[in-house]
Design an enzyme around this catalytic site. Structure first.
Site, PDB file in Angstrom:
ATOM      1  N   HIS A 175       0.816  -1.213   0.000  1.00  0.00           N
ATOM      2  CA  HIS A 175       0.000   0.000   0.000  1.00  0.00           C
ATOM      3  C   HIS A 175       0.851   1.265   0.000  1.00  0.00           C
ATOM      4  O   HIS A 175       0.439   2.282  -0.551  1.00  0.00           O
ATOM      5  CB  HIS A 175      -0.994  -0.020   1.163  1.00  0.00           C
ATOM      6  CG  HIS A 175      -2.184  -0.864   0.872  1.00  0.00           C
ATOM      7  ND1 HIS A 175      -2.154  -2.238   0.945  1.00  0.00           N
ATOM      8  CD2 HIS A 175      -3.424  -0.526   0.466  1.00  0.00           C
ATOM      9  CE1 HIS A 175      -3.335  -2.708   0.591  1.00  0.00           C
ATOM     10  NE2 HIS A 175      -4.132  -1.692   0.302  1.00  0.00           N
ATOM     11  N   TRP A 223      -6.549  -6.706  -7.027  1.00  0.00           N
ATOM     12  CA  TRP A 223      -7.097  -7.786  -6.213  1.00  0.00           C
ATOM     13  C   TRP A 223      -6.271  -9.053  -6.361  1.00  0.00           C
ATOM     14  O   TRP A 223      -5.979  -9.724  -5.373  1.00  0.00           O
ATOM     15  CB  TRP A 223      -8.545  -8.064  -6.611  1.00  0.00           C
ATOM     16  CG  TRP A 223      -9.541  -7.047  -6.145  1.00  0.00           C
ATOM     17  CD1 TRP A 223      -9.341  -6.014  -5.265  1.00  0.00           C
ATOM     18  CD2 TRP A 223     -10.895  -6.961  -6.542  1.00  0.00           C
ATOM     19  NE1 TRP A 223     -10.499  -5.299  -5.090  1.00  0.00           N
ATOM     20  CE2 TRP A 223     -11.475  -5.851  -5.860  1.00  0.00           C
ATOM     21  CE3 TRP A 223     -11.697  -7.693  -7.404  1.00  0.00           C
ATOM     22  CZ2 TRP A 223     -12.807  -5.493  -6.015  1.00  0.00           C
ATOM     23  CZ3 TRP A 223     -13.021  -7.331  -7.561  1.00  0.00           C
ATOM     24  CH2 TRP A 223     -13.575  -6.245  -6.870  1.00  0.00           C
TER      25      TRP A 223
END
Length: 103
Positions: A21, A76
């Site tokens: 992230h 994803w």
């Protein structure tokens, strides 16, 4: 509108989740912003590995609603090895109900 939801990280992947992230793909960040998603924060409960996400959104679409886009599907798939995921690689995500807000 503010939206909150929870997901679950697999044990032992806190550092890898944070690293991925910290290096969020610029094109994913642009897609989120273009779709009215801002002020997006994810917290981790280290005792349970529950991820708690909060995001501000314009309109009714959250980041979890962008799964039809190629970049989100790619993200994803990239994340599916370190968190609980559905058969389509989307994170298992549970909406949370707001019960208190202080201005």
């Amino acid at each position: 509108m503010k939206l909150a939801f929870k997901m679950k990280l697999k044990p032992g992947f806190k550092d890898e989740y944070k690293k991925r992230h910290d290096e969020i793909w610029p094109e994913l960040k642009v897609l989120l912003k273009e779709n009215g998603i801002s002020d997006y924060t994810i917290f981790l409960d280290e005792e349970t590995n529950i991820l708690f996400a909060v995001q501000q959104q314009d309109g009714n679409q959250s980041s979890q609603d962008l799964g039809q886009t190629a970049i989100v599907q790619k993200w994803w798939a990239y994340m599916a090895d370190i968190m609980e995921a559905n058969a389509d690689n989307s994170p298992v995500s549970k909406p949370l109900v707001e019960v208190f807000h202080m201005d």
